[in-house]
Design a protein around this motif. Structure first.
Motif, short mmCIF file in Angstrom:
data_model
loop_
_atom_site.label_atom_id
_atom_site.label_comp_id
_atom_site.label_asym_id
_atom_site.label_seq_id
_atom_site.Cartn_x
_atom_site.Cartn_y
_atom_site.Cartn_z
N GLU A 1 8.01 1.93 -14.24
CA GLU A 1 8.42 2.07 -12.84
C GLU A 1 8.07 3.45 -12.31
OE1 GLU A 1 12.48 1.97 -10.11
OE2 GLU A 1 12.50 1.09 -12.12
N LEU A 2 8.28 4.47 -13.15
CA LEU A 2 7.92 5.84 -12.77
C LEU A 2 6.42 5.93 -12.46
CD1 LEU A 2 8.69 8.98 -12.74
CD2 LEU A 2 7.87 8.97 -15.11
N ALA A 3 5.60 5.33 -13.32
CA ALA A 3 4.15 5.36 -13.13
C ALA A 3 3.74 4.62 -11.86
CB ALA A 3 3.45 4.74 -14.34
N GLU A 4 4.44 3.57 -11.53
CA GLU A 4 4.11 2.79 -10.33
C GLU A 4 4.32 3.62 -9.07
OE1 GLU A 4 2.31 -0.33 -8.78
OE2 GLU A 4 2.81 -0.23 -10.92
N ARG A 5 5.27 4.55 -9.12
CA ARG A 5 5.60 5.33 -7.93
C ARG A 5 4.50 6.31 -7.54
NH1 ARG A 5 11.08 5.65 -10.04
NH2 ARG A 5 10.85 7.86 -10.51
N ILE A 6 3.56 6.62 -8.41
CA ILE A 6 2.48 7.53 -8.03
C ILE A 6 1.32 6.77 -7.40
CG2 ILE A 6 3.17 9.11 -9.89
CD1 ILE A 6 0.54 8.36 -11.33
N GLU A 7 1.47 5.43 -7.31
CA GLU A 7 0.50 4.54 -6.65
C GLU A 7 -0.90 4.62 -7.27
OE1 GLU A 7 0.66 5.14 -2.42
OE2 GLU A 7 2.78 4.61 -2.29
N PRO A 8 -1.00 4.31 -8.55
CA PRO A 8 -2.32 4.31 -9.20
C PRO A 8 -3.09 3.03 -8.89
CG PRO A 8 -0.66 3.56 -10.75
CD PRO A 8 0.08 3.92 -9.47
N ASP A 9 -4.36 3.01 -9.20
CA ASP A 9 -5.14 1.79 -9.07
C ASP A 9 -4.79 0.81 -10.18
OD1 ASP A 9 -7.28 2.40 -6.87
OD2 ASP A 9 -7.19 4.19 -8.12
N LEU A 10 -4.39 1.35 -11.33
CA LEU A 10 -4.00 0.51 -12.47
C LEU A 10 -2.86 1.19 -13.21
CD1 LEU A 10 -4.49 -1.86 -14.46
CD2 LEU A 10 -6.18 -0.41 -15.62
N ASN A 11 -1.82 0.45 -13.51
CA ASN A 11 -0.67 0.98 -14.24
C ASN A 11 -0.66 0.38 -15.65
OD1 ASN A 11 1.76 1.89 -15.21
ND2 ASN A 11 3.02 1.03 -13.60
N LEU A 12 -0.98 1.20 -16.64
CA LEU A 12 -1.01 0.75 -18.03
C LEU A 12 0.22 1.22 -18.80
CD1 LEU A 12 -4.74 1.21 -19.12
CD2 LEU A 12 -3.56 -0.89 -18.42
#
Length: 345
Positions: free
Chosen positions: A228-239
């Motif tokens: 969820e933390l990684a999703e908040r930086i709005e990446p093209d792909l969240n692995l």
């Protein structure tokens, strides 16, 4: 002449990577010796992917066990495993007497370690809290005549992991060059230090900058708890949470640049030769930053920074010593951008 040499470092992945230059120095000095690594299961993938280690032996850290009985069992199991191997030499990378005692009671001919581990070591050097982690471990190997073979961290990416990473990226629509950001970190067995994390708003701005300026897609990585933390930086792909450590290493190796807090992904990226930008707050880049030409460290010096020192490492949840989190909140995004530009041009 030593024929069977063991290294003891129970945790954690980044810390084990700091020992790889010392392992390399021992291999150069003793090319015919068998080199073993004693560590916990959580960190075992690091020596498993070290070209100089012939076998990783799992010795679970007793202090991570719940309950006295489980800890005592783990302790004696570790001693028995070490004794069974009959090593000629054991190098303890821990500074604690307790960790060194595993080698002492499962001893071979010689146990080497820091003075802080006395009387559980036979030969020792002072523990210098002001020295870089890599240099401290190299100094230990100098006791028995090893010379440094460089200070770069080392990790071997296996071909099968390379193929799996390539397949994963293609299925996710990533082809060509890309950047990686690891916005989490500060979590190891027994210790939580979320104060090491730069705010996601900062990383989000860097994601936009990299995509606009360099036309690179951005991949976020991390553990399952950081998805969820990684999703908040709005990446093209969240692995985050979607790779094993070895496949993560292969992804990092393919990246054009990796940005991360003081955490395992940063050091893993450096160990596979990737350009890295490390963001430091509570910890000191002077002590732990990768010693590589293609690394840049970014920090905001404030009166209490750094507050995390080798001699006062604590277990449990570690908070900001000043209660302000100033070192991270005041860190300038422009400094991070300058670091990225210096590496990508």
């Amino acid at each position: 002449m030593y024929k069977k040499i063991a290294f003891l470092k129970l945790c954690c992945p980044g810390d084990l990577l700091f020992t790889t230059p010392a392992v390399r120095a021992v291999r150069a000095a003793y090319p015919d010796a068998e080199l073993y690594y004693l560590t916990g299961k959580y960190s075992s993938f690091i020596p498993d992917h070290n070209p100089h280690i012939i076998k990783t032996i799992i010795v679970e850290p007793p202090y991570e066990k719940a309950g006295v009985f489980s800890a005592i069992n783990a302790y004696y199991r570790g001693i028995n495993k070490i004794a069974k191997e009959e090593f000629d030499l054991l190098i303890c990378f821990h500074r604690s007497m307790f960790a060194a005692s595993l080698g002492y009671f499962g001893r071979g001919a010689t146990v080497i370690g820091f003075q802080t581990a006395l009387p559980m070591v036979d030969k020792h050097i002072p523990f210098d809290p002001a020295a870089h982690e890599v240099q401290r471990y190299l100094d230990l190997t100098s006791i028995f005549g090893c010379e440094p073979e460089g200070t770069e961290l080392e990790y071997r990416v296996d071909p099968e992991d390379e193929e799996k990473a390539e397949t994963l990226l293609k299925k996710s629509g990533i082809s060509g060059d890309f950047a990686v950001i690891a916005p989490g970190g500060g979590e190891n067995p027994g210790t939580t230090m979320h104060i090491k994390r730069w705010p996601t708003s900062g990383y989000k701005a860097i994601v936009s900058y990299i995509k606009d300026k360099f036309k690179l897609p951005v991949i976020a990585v991390g553990s399952g708890s950081e998805c969820e933390l990684a999703e908040r930086i709005e990446p093209d792909l969240n692995l985050a949470g979607k790779t094993t450590f070895p496949i993560l290493a292969a992804v990092l190796r393919k990246s054009s640049i990796t940005l991360a807090n003081d955490s395992g992904p940063l050091y893993l990226a450096s160990a596979v030769g990737t350009k890295t930008v490390g963001i430091y707050g509570p910890s000191s880049d002077d002590l732990v930053a990768p010693l590589a030409e293609n690394h840049r460290s970014v920090k905001k010096p404030v009166w209490c920074q750094p507050c995390y020192h080798p001699e006062n490492v604590k277990r449990g949840t570690v908070g900001c010593s000043s209660g302000t989190w100033a070192c991270m909140l005041a860190l300038d995004r422009e400094k991070v951008i300058e670091a990225v530009e210096s590496l990508l041009g």
